[in-house]
Design a protein around this motif. Structure first.
Motif, PDB file in Angstrom:
ATOM      1  N   PHE A 121      23.760  73.485  27.971  1.00  8.67           N
ATOM      2  CA  PHE A 121      24.668  74.841  27.395  1.00  8.67           C
ATOM      3  C   PHE A 121      25.005  75.935  28.619  1.00  8.67           C
ATOM      4  N   LEU A 122      24.234  75.706  29.788  1.00  4.79           N
ATOM      5  CA  LEU A 122      24.501  76.810  30.672  1.00  4.79           C
ATOM      6  C   LEU A 122      25.271  76.392  32.166  1.00  4.79           C
ATOM      7  N   THR A 123      25.312  74.908  32.138  1.00 11.53           N
ATOM      8  CA  THR A 123      26.205  74.492  33.357  1.00 11.53           C
ATOM      9  C   THR A 123      27.669  74.427  33.209  1.00 11.53           C
ATOM     10  N   LEU A 124      28.070  74.864  34.446  1.00 14.86           N
ATOM     11  CA  LEU A 124      29.707  74.732  34.370  1.00 14.86           C
ATOM     12  C   LEU A 124      30.172  73.574  35.307  1.00 14.86           C
ATOM     13  N   ASP A 125      29.467  72.639  35.246  1.00 17.51           N
ATOM     14  CA  ASP A 125      29.867  71.304  36.035  1.00 17.51           C
ATOM     15  C   ASP A 125      29.909  70.115  35.024  1.00 17.51           C
ATOM     16  N   LEU A 126      31.052  69.412  34.989  1.00 18.23           N
ATOM     17  CA  LEU A 126      30.950  68.290  34.045  1.00 18.23           C
ATOM     18  C   LEU A 126      30.170  67.403  34.379  1.00 18.23           C
ATOM     19  N   LEU A 127      29.797  67.016  35.522  1.00 17.85           N
ATOM     20  CA  LEU A 127      28.930  65.878  35.949  1.00 17.85           C
ATOM     21  C   LEU A 127      27.668  66.217  35.491  1.00 17.85           C
ATOM     22  N   ILE A 128      26.905  67.432  35.796  1.00 21.65           N
ATOM     23  CA  ILE A 128      25.479  67.890  35.381  1.00 21.65           C
ATOM     24  C   ILE A 128      25.633  68.345  33.866  1.00 21.65           C
ATOM     25  N   PHE A 129      26.590  68.348  33.357  1.00 21.33           N
ATOM     26  CA  PHE A 129      26.661  68.464  31.622  1.00 21.33           C
ATOM     27  C   PHE A 129      26.255  66.998  31.246  1.00 21.33           C
ATOM     28  N   TYR A 130      26.694  65.998  31.765  1.00 21.34           N
ATOM     29  CA  TYR A 130      26.644  64.574  31.436  1.00 21.34           C
ATOM     30  C   TYR A 130      25.345  64.159  31.713  1.00 21.34           C
ATOM     31  N   VAL A 131      24.803  64.697  32.974  1.00 23.06           N
ATOM     32  CA  VAL A 131      23.587  64.382  33.385  1.00 23.06           C
ATOM     33  C   VAL A 131      22.571  64.872  32.099  1.00 23.06           C
ATOM     34  N   PHE A 132      22.543  66.023  31.918  1.00 25.17           N
ATOM     35  CA  PHE A 132      21.733  67.029  31.078  1.00 25.17           C
ATOM     36  C   PHE A 132      21.741  66.298  29.584  1.00 25.17           C
ATOM     37  N   PHE A 133      23.045  65.864  29.106  1.00 26.08           N
ATOM     38  CA  PHE A 133      23.405  65.412  27.764  1.00 26.08           C
ATOM     39  C   PHE A 133      22.458  64.160  27.693  1.00 26.08           C
ATOM     40  N   ASP A 134      22.500  63.245  28.734  1.00 29.09           N
ATOM     41  CA  ASP A 134      21.559  61.933  28.586  1.00 29.09           C
ATOM     42  C   ASP A 134      20.022  62.231  28.685  1.00 29.09           C
ATOM     43  N   LEU A 135      19.760  63.251  29.498  1.00 30.34           N
ATOM     44  CA  LEU A 135      18.475  63.460  29.700  1.00 30.34           C
ATOM     45  C   LEU A 135      17.857  64.205  28.384  1.00 30.34           C
ATOM     46  N   SER A 136      18.439  64.859  27.592  1.00 35.39           N
ATOM     47  CA  SER A 136      17.928  65.262  26.174  1.00 35.39           C
ATOM     48  C   SER A 136      17.690  63.968  25.458  1.00 35.39           C
ATOM     49  N   LEU A 137      18.484  62.738  25.428  1.00 34.32           N
ATOM     50  CA  LEU A 137      18.000  61.797  24.571  1.00 34.32           C
ATOM     51  C   LEU A 137      16.698  61.100  24.907  1.00 34.32           C
ATOM     52  N   VAL A 138      16.317  61.310  26.122  1.00 34.04           N
ATOM     53  CA  VAL A 138      14.871  60.626  26.678  1.00 34.04           C
ATOM     54  C   VAL A 138      13.810  61.534  26.173  1.00 34.04           C
ATOM     55  N   GLY A 139      14.051  62.727  26.323  1.00 35.49           N
ATOM     56  CA  GLY A 139      12.970  63.830  25.557  1.00 35.49           C
ATOM     57  C   GLY A 139      12.853  63.470  23.918  1.00 35.49           C
ATOM     58  N   MET A 140      13.965  63.587  23.328  1.00 33.52           N
ATOM     59  CA  MET A 140      13.691  63.285  21.820  1.00 33.52           C
ATOM     60  C   MET A 140      13.203  61.985  21.474  1.00 33.52           C
ATOM     61  N   TYR A 141      13.606  60.758  22.301  1.00 33.24           N
ATOM     62  CA  TYR A 141      13.258  59.531  22.105  1.00 33.24           C
ATOM     63  C   TYR A 141      11.666  59.380  21.902  1.00 33.24           C
ATOM     64  N   PHE A 142      11.101  59.989  23.076  1.00 33.25           N
ATOM     65  CA  PHE A 142       9.549  60.059  23.190  1.00 33.25           C
ATOM     66  C   PHE A 142       9.095  60.928  21.908  1.00 33.25           C
ATOM     67  N   LEU A 143       9.407  61.979  21.668  1.00 33.42           N
ATOM     68  CA  LEU A 143       8.732  62.802  20.747  1.00 33.42           C
ATOM     69  C   LEU A 143       8.941  62.258  19.228  1.00 33.42           C
ATOM     70  N   ILE A 144      10.084  61.579  18.904  1.00 32.81           N
ATOM     71  CA  ILE A 144      10.071  60.700  17.805  1.00 32.81           C
ATOM     72  C   ILE A 144       9.283  59.408  17.734  1.00 32.81           C
ATOM     73  N   GLY A 145       9.338  58.585  18.883  1.00 28.08           N
ATOM     74  CA  GLY A 145       8.678  57.374  19.024  1.00 28.08           C
ATOM     75  C   GLY A 145       7.225  57.643  18.924  1.00 28.08           C
ATOM     76  N   ARG A 146       6.757  58.508  19.689  1.00 32.62           N
ATOM     77  CA  ARG A 146       5.191  58.494  19.910  1.00 32.62           C
ATOM     78  C   ARG A 146       4.557  59.398  18.945  1.00 32.62           C
ATOM     79  N   TRP A 147       5.101  60.600  18.471  1.00 38.70           N
ATOM     80  CA  TRP A 147       4.498  61.520  17.658  1.00 38.70           C
ATOM     81  C   TRP A 147       4.849  61.259  15.896  1.00 38.70           C
ATOM     82  N   GLY A 148       5.860  60.665  15.841  1.00 40.03           N
ATOM     83  CA  GLY A 148       6.489  60.505  14.687  1.00 40.03           C
ATOM     84  C   GLY A 148       5.574  59.732  13.471  1.00 40.03           C
ATOM     85  N   HIS A 149       5.961  59.499  12.485  1.00 38.92           N
ATOM     86  CA  HIS A 149       5.308  58.492  11.344  1.00 38.92           C
ATOM     87  C   HIS A 149       6.217  57.758  10.847  1.00 38.92           C
ATOM     88  N   GLY A 150       5.682  56.986   9.817  1.00 40.57           N
ATOM     89  CA  GLY A 150       6.550  55.976   9.069  1.00 40.57           C
ATOM     90  C   GLY A 150       7.155  54.848  10.441  1.00 40.57           C
TER      91      GLY A 150
END
Length: 486
Positions: A121-150
């Motif tokens: 949300f705070l970056t003004l650089d398109l490439l860094i925007f993309y980097v953070f966009f992808d990094l967010s997938l990693v964090g949520m992937y582990f939070l769902i996969g390791r601490w989720g249920h079902g």
């Protein structure tokens, strides 16, 4: 201050991953780091001048031959989203874990995800925007996969693959956009000023399509939303709150920041088509949500509905209808407020759903009933959040939606009229859920059901207090946005 707000959560995540802390110590450390990051954003807010463009800008070269740099700054669109995200991360981290398993890693991944989210949300650089966009997938992937249920591992994989496919489309469109300027630059401010592909029909249309499809998956819009319900149902409540409250806004924020602002002419050409897709999301999300007998799945589908309202506002704002500039500005204001309101309201609803699951182990609505007497604080919190979500006047959802609909009626009255049907279905699905969970006869199995704890009640009081504040006195938020600021 903005660099501090982004990097501090990453540093906190590294500390938690390596330091031998207990579960309680890890939670306190994570709360402190998230609160300090939010405090830094509040300092920026204190010096923010509404309508004055990008502010608090910091810049340092990273890859000079490509024109890539560490660029951060805020305007009237990014600042309210960053503040809402920072607050929601504090709330999610402070919320009790549903399963006390590997607390250090759990809180470390939350901080990692916070750094990536604020960076986007705070970056003004398109490439860094993309980097953070992808990094967010990693964090949520582990939070769902390791601490989720079902079937959490499968839900996490589906979430990751769907959104990764969207991010690749965004990358292709981003590269094509950057290659259209000479010299190369990834500076968002340059792209907004230059409008590099204006008048290039086919190429501009393909670039727009790549961005819209990528961000539509993230938002998500119908029919690219199918990853969302299983991800929410199987994720822990705090992770669902962040997924709905923060990560979905990356899609709508991206639509505003890149295609709407950098491809104005092309975006205006296809704005009506985007508005029709938004209408489909509004109706589909509400109708399918009404049919769900799972509390979390019902709330998840309302996110498709509410993000449809936000995208409708964005489509109206980016249209080329002459003589309706004030209405288009109003729609953009409404879309940004909808993003903030949805983050607070649906974040609270998912936290509440997580607390219900933690007490009973099920989300099935038919397993409940008569909880009003056993859990009055829970009923009050869920009732307030539900009424805010259905757009009751005096609450944040109403402030957002009335601006979107006023703007939409001025530009595309027939589209707005049909979209109003979504409000009726949304009201029915929330009122029906409240009735089935809290009224009627209580099953004997729920005789020992516990009300909200002090911590849970305190967290919800802050989130829902802001929902009421925005509904009763929206001027401070509207002034911050100032028709999109920069």
């Amino acid at each position: 201050m903005l660099t501090f707000a982004i990097l501090l959560p990453f540093a906190g995540a590294a500390l938690l991953a390596s330091a031998p802390l207990s579960a309680g110590q890890s939670r306190l450390a994570a709360i402190l780091v998230a609160a300090l990051s939010l405090g830094a954003l509040c300092v920026v807010w204190a010096g923010f001048i509404p309508g004055a463009g990008f502010q608090a800008v910091q810049e340092a070269p990273w890859i000079p031959p490509l024109g890539v740099a560490w660029r951060v700054g805020v305007d009237g669109i990014s600042l309210p989203l960053a503040l809402m995200s920072g607050l929601l991360f504090v709330a999610a981290i402070a919320w009790p874990m549903e399963r006390e398993v590997n607390a250090r890693a759990y809180y470390a991944w939350f901080l990692f995800l916070e750094g990536a989210s604020l960076g986007l949300f705070l970056t003004l650089d398109l490439l860094i925007f993309y980097v953070f966009f992808d990094l967010s997938l990693v964090g949520m992937y582990f939070l769902i996969g390791r601490w989720g249920h079902g079937d959490a591992p499968r839900a996490a994989l589906k979430f990751f693959l769907y959104t990764l496919a969207g991010s690749l489309l965004i990358l292709l469109a981003l590269i094509a956009l950057v290659l259209s300027v000479d010299p190369l630059s990834f500076d968002m401010r340059d792209m907004i000023a230059l409008q590099p592909v204006a008048g290039m029909d086919l190429r501009a249309g393909l670039i727009l399509l790549g961005f819209v499809l990528g961000f539509a998956i993230k938002t998500p819009l119908f029919p690219l939303h199918t990853w969302l319900p299983p991800a929410h149902v199987d994720a822990p409540g705090p992770a669902s709150a962040i997924l709905a409250g923060v990560l979905l806004k990356m899609g709508t924020y991206g639509l505003v920041r890149i295609p709407m602002q950098m491809l104005r002419e092309t975006f205006a050409t296809y704005a009506l088509a985007l508005g029709v897709v938004a209408l489909a999301s509004i109706l589909w999300g509400s109708i399918v949500a009404f049919a769900q007998d799972n509390i979390k799945r019902r709330i998840a589908y309302t996110s498709v509905n509410h993000m449809g309202y936000a995208v409708l506002g964005i489509a109206v704002a980016g249209s080329a209808v002459t003589g309706q500039e004030a209405a288009r500005d109003l729609a953009l204001n409404g879309a940004v407020i909808e993003m903030v309101a949805h983050g607070l309201i649906t974040g609270a609803l998912f936290l509440i759903a997580g607390s219900i699951w933690a007490r009973t182990g099920t989300y099935e609505i038919d397993s409940y009933g008569g909880l009003a007497g056993r859990a009055p604080r829970l009923m009050g919190a869920m009732g307030l959040a539900s009424f805010a979500s259905l757009g009751l006047p005096g609450l944040a959802g109403f402030v957002a939606e009335v601006q979107i609909f006023v703007g939409a009626f001025a530009v595309w009255p027939w589209l707005a009229a049909i979209a109003l049907l979504g409000l009726i279905v949304t009201a029915a699905l929330f009122l029906g859920m409240l009735q089935r969970v809290f009224l009627g006869e209580r099953p004997p199995a729920l005789d020992g059901f516990a009300d909200l704890t002090r911590t849970e009640f305190g967290v919800l009081a802050v989130l829902l207090g802001l929902v009421v504040l925005i509904g009763v006195w929206p001027a401070w938020l509207i002034d911050m946005i100032a028709l999109g600021g920069g």
